[in-house]
Design a protein around this motif. Structure first.
Motif, PDB file in Angstrom:
ATOM      1  N   ALA A  46       7.981  23.231  -4.892  1.00 35.01           N
ATOM      2  CA  ALA A  46       6.990  22.921  -3.864  1.00 35.01           C
ATOM      3  C   ALA A  46       7.592  22.057  -2.758  1.00 35.01           C
ATOM      4  O   ALA A  46       7.353  22.289  -1.567  1.00 35.01           O
ATOM      5  N   ILE A  47       8.387  21.063  -3.129  1.00 37.57           N
ATOM      6  CA  ILE A  47       8.983  20.176  -2.129  1.00 37.57           C
ATOM      7  C   ILE A  47       9.906  20.945  -1.198  1.00 37.57           C
ATOM      8  O   ILE A  47       9.922  20.730   0.023  1.00 37.57           O
ATOM      9  N   ASN A  48      10.685  21.852  -1.763  1.00 36.90           N
ATOM     10  CA  ASN A  48      11.655  22.600  -0.960  1.00 36.90           C
ATOM     11  C   ASN A  48      11.002  23.602  -0.020  1.00 36.90           C
ATOM     12  O   ASN A  48      11.604  23.997   0.987  1.00 36.90           O
ATOM     13  N   ARG A  49       9.770  24.019  -0.328  1.00 32.43           N
ATOM     14  CA  ARG A  49       9.156  25.087   0.459  1.00 32.43           C
ATOM     15  C   ARG A  49       8.037  24.619   1.388  1.00 32.43           C
ATOM     16  O   ARG A  49       7.712  25.310   2.347  1.00 32.43           O
ATOM     17  N   GLU A  72       5.014  17.853   8.374  1.00 37.67           N
ATOM     18  CA  GLU A  72       5.207  17.532   9.781  1.00 37.67           C
ATOM     19  C   GLU A  72       6.119  16.325   9.982  1.00 37.67           C
ATOM     20  O   GLU A  72       6.729  16.173  11.027  1.00 37.67           O
ATOM     21  N   SER A  73       6.201  15.458   8.992  1.00 35.26           N
ATOM     22  CA  SER A  73       7.019  14.259   9.108  1.00 35.26           C
ATOM     23  C   SER A  73       7.909  14.140   7.876  1.00 35.26           C
ATOM     24  O   SER A  73       7.448  14.343   6.747  1.00 35.26           O
ATOM     25  N   THR A  74       9.181  13.802   8.082  1.00 34.69           N
ATOM     26  CA  THR A  74      10.084  13.637   6.945  1.00 34.69           C
ATOM     27  C   THR A  74       9.654  12.461   6.068  1.00 34.69           C
ATOM     28  O   THR A  74       9.953  12.435   4.875  1.00 34.69           O
ATOM     29  N   PRO A 125       8.991  11.500   0.643  1.00 35.11           N
ATOM     30  CA  PRO A 125       8.987  10.500  -0.428  1.00 35.11           C
ATOM     31  C   PRO A 125       7.595  10.233  -0.991  1.00 35.11           C
ATOM     32  O   PRO A 125       7.447   9.993  -2.196  1.00 35.11           O
ATOM     33  N   VAL A 126       6.570  10.275  -0.129  1.00 40.82           N
ATOM     34  CA  VAL A 126       5.201  10.082  -0.603  1.00 40.82           C
ATOM     35  C   VAL A 126       4.816  11.212  -1.562  1.00 40.82           C
ATOM     36  O   VAL A 126       4.173  10.994  -2.595  1.00 40.82           O
ATOM     37  N   MET A 127       5.251  12.422  -1.226  1.00 39.78           N
ATOM     38  CA  MET A 127       4.956  13.576  -2.074  1.00 39.78           C
ATOM     39  C   MET A 127       5.634  13.445  -3.434  1.00 39.78           C
ATOM     40  O   MET A 127       5.011  13.692  -4.484  1.00 39.78           O
ATOM     41  N   THR A 128       6.905  13.057  -3.444  1.00 38.14           N
ATOM     42  CA  THR A 128       7.599  12.906  -4.726  1.00 38.14           C
ATOM     43  C   THR A 128       7.024  11.751  -5.545  1.00 38.14           C
ATOM     44  O   THR A 128       6.940  11.832  -6.779  1.00 38.14           O
ATOM     45  N   ASP A 153      14.773   4.449  -4.828  1.00 40.54           N
ATOM     46  CA  ASP A 153      15.621   3.323  -5.208  1.00 40.54           C
ATOM     47  C   ASP A 153      14.970   2.009  -4.798  1.00 40.54           C
ATOM     48  O   ASP A 153      14.922   1.048  -5.580  1.00 40.54           O
ATOM     49  N   GLY A 154      14.457   1.952  -3.569  1.00 41.17           N
ATOM     50  CA  GLY A 154      13.748   0.759  -3.128  1.00 41.17           C
ATOM     51  C   GLY A 154      12.482   0.503  -3.932  1.00 41.17           C
ATOM     52  O   GLY A 154      12.162  -0.642  -4.268  1.00 41.17           O
ATOM     53  N   LEU A 155      11.772   1.591  -4.265  1.00 40.99           N
ATOM     54  CA  LEU A 155      10.558   1.443  -5.067  1.00 40.99           C
ATOM     55  C   LEU A 155      10.883   0.920  -6.463  1.00 40.99           C
ATOM     56  O   LEU A 155      10.141   0.088  -7.013  1.00 40.99           O
ATOM     57  N   ALA A 156      11.989   1.389  -7.037  1.00 37.96           N
ATOM     58  CA  ALA A 156      12.396   0.906  -8.359  1.00 37.96           C
ATOM     59  C   ALA A 156      12.710  -0.594  -8.315  1.00 37.96           C
ATOM     60  O   ALA A 156      12.351  -1.340  -9.237  1.00 37.96           O
TER      61      ALA A 156
END
Length: 508
Positions: free
Chosen positions: A211-214, A218-220, A224-227, A272-275
């Motif tokens: 899903a992420i790859n496809r 609209e914004s990069t 990260p929010v999606m993952t 990494d920052g979230l961890a």
């Protein structure tokens, strides 16, 4: 503790935790120890005087934080590291945890005068290790281990928590109802948690990567929010159906990390920052929950339990769990010493407290003391132990400059980074003279802390960091070009769409 107190003091505690990571690097002490100290100083018996004794909130925050830390670890685990370390790691994460709990549990029951079940509960709570803290120490001390050894410890850290969680919950339930469970029931529950967690984690991870790859956001910044949502959703869903959420979230991160073709570096940096954020929040909260006066009261027993855990229980678990592995005696001794305890035991220590078991606060204080002792003694001597055992080698320095390129479209292009040491046959050669694959470009060179624009006549030197744009299928060939005779490593750092033309590497 009200929301006003959290908003007023919380940001400054976080900022202090971030700044203390610099001190951690200088003193070669795991940063988590400083985070705990910050919490203790802010607590009711410290300078801050914050009254906090809510074990339920601490447990909830800790479990979510651990799930996100494991997800980040899975995302950043390379396929090669996983394949090299999976089988010894599985043995350590299952049989090793059980043996650690058994050895320490029997001793604790005898030493403290508890029942055998209470001793086994204490052993189960401290059965899992925190390899993330171990590698933080190794990086701070500019040290690395051989790839199979490092991979085993890395993968073990991602999969050994579920066994400790399962044993803790089962033994807590047995002590609560004062009625034993049959071996068949225990094995059935364990099997269901392991199998369901594995299947859900792999299935969700593959589907999430697809899903992420496809999807074309609209914004990069939304990737990260999606993952983040997919990772936390995997954990919560698996936990809701009775599976092992920790196994699922780690494997989901692993599957996603291996299959990402868009915004890879952006996603990895975000998690990494979230961890780091989760570690600071978790350990500061645990520090707030501790009482130095109670820790001092259990110091004698805590030191004895810590000594048995470090020099008896963990080595026994390692040597029995890895009887036919290829690890040498020295490597097994180092694995035994790298039994660093972290947040998981302290979080699990809240289960007996919330269950209202006798001696539950004593459980918590002893385990807290054992964790701090492990971090202080083992965490500061891992690099020394590796050097004494002849297993220490220099880690390549991290470049101060990085090349981050993000794409919202699928691409087979990667940017690889390579470090040249004195063993590299490419040292002293001109860029244009090397046998590059088609459509490969040296995008940037970092030399002596300065960025160089590579040209065909640029001569490679020892200590150069090369950033190479290439096709994904050419990565092994380019890696062999630099690794042959040198043993350095390469890793993907970013990706971008392919150039429309191929001007050819080495042309001026």
């Amino acid at each position: 503790m009200t929301i006003d107190v959290v908003l007023t003091i919380g940001p400054w505690l976080l900022l202090l935790g971030v700044l203390l990571t610099k001190l951690s690097r200088r003193l070669n002490v795991p940063a988590l120890l400083f985070f705990v100290i910050v919490g203790m100083l802010a607590g009711s018996e410290g300078l801050g005087g914050i009254a906090f004794e809510n074990y339920q909130i601490t447990q909830d925050v800790g479990l979510v934080a651990l799930a996100l830390i494991l997800f980040a670890g899975g995302l950043d685990t390379s396929p090669r590291a996983f394949s090299l370390g999976i089988w010894p790691a599985v043995s350590l994460a299952t049989l090793g945890v059980v043996l650690t709990a058994l050895v320490l549990g029997v001793f604790a029951a005898w030493w403290l005068g508890w029942s055998l079940l209470e001793g086994l509960l204490l052993g189960s709570i401290v059965g899992s290790t925190d390899a993330a803290a171990v590698f933080l120490v190794l990086r701070n001390q500019n040290t690395k281990l051989a790839r199979p050894l490092e991979s085993t410890l890395e993968v073990e850290s991602g999969i050994n928590d579920p066994m400790a969680v399962f044993m803790t919950i089962v033994l807590t339930e047995v002590l609560m109802i004062d009625k034993g469970l049959s071996v068949g029931d225990i094995l059935l529950r364990l099997g269901y948690q392991a199998v369901s967690g594995t299947l859900i984690g792999i299935g969700f991870g593959i589907a999430a990567a697809w899903a992420i790859n496809r999807v074309r956001l609209e914004s990069t910044g939304l990737y990260p929010v999606m993952t983040f949502a997919l990772g936390l959703g995997t954990y919560s869903f698996t936990d809701a159906v009775g599976g092992s959420g920790f196994v699922a979230v780690y494997l989901a991160g692993l599957m996603i990390g291996q299959r990402l073709t868009v915004s890879q570096r952006l996603i990895l940096d975000f998690h990494d920052g979230l961890a780091w954020l989760m570690q600071i929040v978790m350990f500061v909260a645990l520090g707030l929950l501790s009482f130095p006066s109670r820790l001092w009261a259990v110091a004698d027993d805590g030191l004895m339990l810590s000594a048995v855990l470090m020099v008896v229980a963990r080595p026994v678990a390692v040597f029995v769990s890895l009887p036919f592995s290829r690890f040498t005696l020295r490597e097994r001794l180092l694995i035994s010493w790298v039994g660093l305890r972290g947040a998981v035991p302290i979080i699990l220590a809240t289960f007996p407290v919330l269950a209202g078991l006798p001696n539950s606060l004593l459980f918590f204080d002893l385990i807290f003391f054992a964790v701090v002792t492990s971090v202080l003694l083992q965490g500061t001597t891992i690099s020394w132990a590796a050097r004494v055992l002849g297993l220490r080698s220099q880690r390549r320095p991290e470049p101060r400059h990085r090349l981050h390129i993000t794409s919202i479209e699928q691409t087979d292009r990667r940017i690889m980074d390579y470090y040249l040491d004195h063993k590299s046959r490419s040292v002293g050669q001109l860029i244009r003279d090397l046998p590059w694959p088609h459509e490969t470009f040296v995008a940037m060179i970092v030399r002596g802390g300065h960025v160089l624009a590579p040209r065909g006549q640029t001569r490679l030197e020892i200590g150069d960091h090369l950033f190479v744009l290439c096709r994904k299928r050419d990565q092994p060939e380019i890696t062999r070009l630099f690794e042959e005779g040198m043993g350095s490593a390469a890793a993907p750092t970013a990706e971008r769409p392919a150039p429309e033309t191929d001007p050819g590497i080495g042309r001026d």
